[in-house]
Design an enzyme around this catalytic site. Structure first.
Site, PDB file in Angstrom:
ATOM      1  N   CYS A 129       0.840  -1.202   0.000  1.00  0.00           N
ATOM      2  CA  CYS A 129       0.000   0.000   0.000  1.00  0.00           C
ATOM      3  C   CYS A 129       0.871   1.247   0.000  1.00  0.00           C
ATOM      4  O   CYS A 129       0.606   2.212  -0.724  1.00  0.00           O
ATOM      5  CB  CYS A 129      -0.923  -0.010   1.207  1.00  0.00           C
TER       6      CYS A 129
ATOM      7  N   CYS B 195      -6.142  -3.528   6.981  1.00  0.00           N
ATOM      8  CA  CYS B 195      -7.228  -2.548   6.950  1.00  0.00           C
ATOM      9  C   CYS B 195      -8.446  -3.026   6.169  1.00  0.00           C
ATOM     10  O   CYS B 195      -9.571  -2.669   6.500  1.00  0.00           O
ATOM     11  CB  CYS B 195      -6.726  -1.218   6.387  1.00  0.00           C
TER      12      CYS B 195
END
Length: 380
Positions: free
Chosen positions: A101, A206
């Site tokens: 990410c 997440c």
């Protein structure tokens, strides 16, 4: 400088934006919407990029008095992070989605948009320190750029940032790198009147807000009955898919009988070709050498003799908050590979993990420097 401050909705990014503003920069806040589920909500400390986080980010921007926007990067996140996560597990590897990410969204997609709009740098709430590049008022300059650990070792995030390389980091600002502790950052947020001062940190993956990684993998990849086997090939039980296991795992093996010697058993290896999961005693997890691929150099390697280059007497880290161990490292910049010979064994190394090489602190430098990063291909 014109600085784009990434506001996640948490306390770290809010204080980071405030510090950049204090430094006299022209700051605009942006929240990255990474989930395709617009009704996504936060569950305690699990998950991020939710409706609540976007609202908290907007609130922080209003208090700081800076413009605020929400950018939809969910397509990029799905393609570059979630799809990669599933592909890696399908291949029998153990990825770190936070590393991907940072590389592919926060320092690729975000920076690309920022530069297109005329911004000079991007500021985030990561705990790490940079010298050179935007940190010295020269965004885009890679010469002399160094990535170092944060002052607060417990919060240091240089491990997940190293993959971005000098080019990606040359336009980054990490205002919290010198923060003594997370408690100090929270106290600063409270003094500034920021409403997120007491907001709990997010943790785990997440996009798996309930924390059930195996359940997420099963829903995404399906089930496939296979065997749990001992190192010598004896069938000990069954499982519903090798991708639901990772090297070093002890719990959730589904074994009803203990080992003959009564000792706990761990996942030693997963075999995608045969859908087998090998389990055995802890000593089979110990590794003294690591090979890596997709090398990212953050410093120039030293001559090691006989044409080899790399570093001696450095340390390596293979987990975000794992211990570092001393090692000698040889790299091949052309093939983009490395080999680390460990002076102390590490346990539970898995292909797909990120390995980061750190140099010992220089006099007056105030912290270990990240020298290189690679993806683990195998260990011995």
């Amino acid at each position: 400088m014109r600085v784009l401050a990434a506001l996640s909705g948490g306390v770290d990014s809010a204080v980071a934006a405030a510090r950049v503003l204090d430094a006299g920069h022209d700051v605009v806040g942006v929240h990255m919407a990474l989930t395709r589920n617009r009704a996504a909500t936060r569950s305690g400390s699990r998950g991020c990029c939710s409706i609540e986080d976007a609202s908290d980010a907007r609130w922080a921007a209003e208090i700081l008095g800076i413009p605020f926007y929400v950018w939809d990067l969910s397509e990029q996140f799905e393609e570059r992070v979630v799809a990669d996560f599933l592909a890696e597990y399908r291949a029998g590897r153990t990825p770190n989605p936070c590393v991907r990410c940072n590389e592919r969204v926060k320092f690729d997609a975000l920076l690309e948009r920022a530069l297109a709009l005329g911004f000079d740098a991007v500021a985030t709430g990561h705990y790490a320190r940079l010298t050179g590049g935007a940190a010295t008022g020269h965004p885009g300059r890679t010469a002399g750029l160094e990535l170092r650990r944060a002052v607060d070792a417990a919060k240091d995030q240089s491990y997940v940032l190293a993959i971005s390389g000098r080019e990606g980091l040359s336009r980054a600002l990490f205002p919290l790198g010198d923060a003594p502790s997370k408690a100090a950052v929270r106290a600063e947020a409270e003094r500034r009147g920021l409403p997120v001062a007491a907001k709990p940190d997010s943790y785990d993956i997440c996009f798996i807000a309930d924390g059930d990684t195996r359940g997420f993998l099963t829903r995404s990849l399906g089930t496939s009955k296979g065997a749990l086997v001992s190192p010598d090939g004896k069938i000990l039980g069954t499982h519903s898919g090798y991708f639901g296991f990772t090297v070093g795992q002890r719990r959730g093996l589904g074994l009803t009988r203990p080992a003959p010697d009564g000792r706990p058993r761990y996942v030693i290896e997963t075999r995608p070709a045969t859908n087998e999961v090998v389990v055995g005693p802890a000593e089979l997890l110990h590794r003294s050498a690591v090979d890596g691929q997709e090398l990212v150099l953050l410093a120039e390697p030293n001559p090691l003799g006989e044409g080899a280059v790399g570093w001696r007497d450095v340390t390596v880290q293979v987990r975000a908050h794992g211990r570092s161990v001393p090692a000698d490292v040889a790299v091949d910049p052309v093939a983009r590979t490395l080999r680390a010979d460990l002076r102390q064994p590490l346990r539970g190394l898995a292909a797909g993990q990120s390995i980061v090489i750190y140099g010992t602190a220089d006099a007056g430098s105030g912290g270990e420097r990240a020298l290189a990063q690679a993806t683990v291909s195998q260990s011995r």
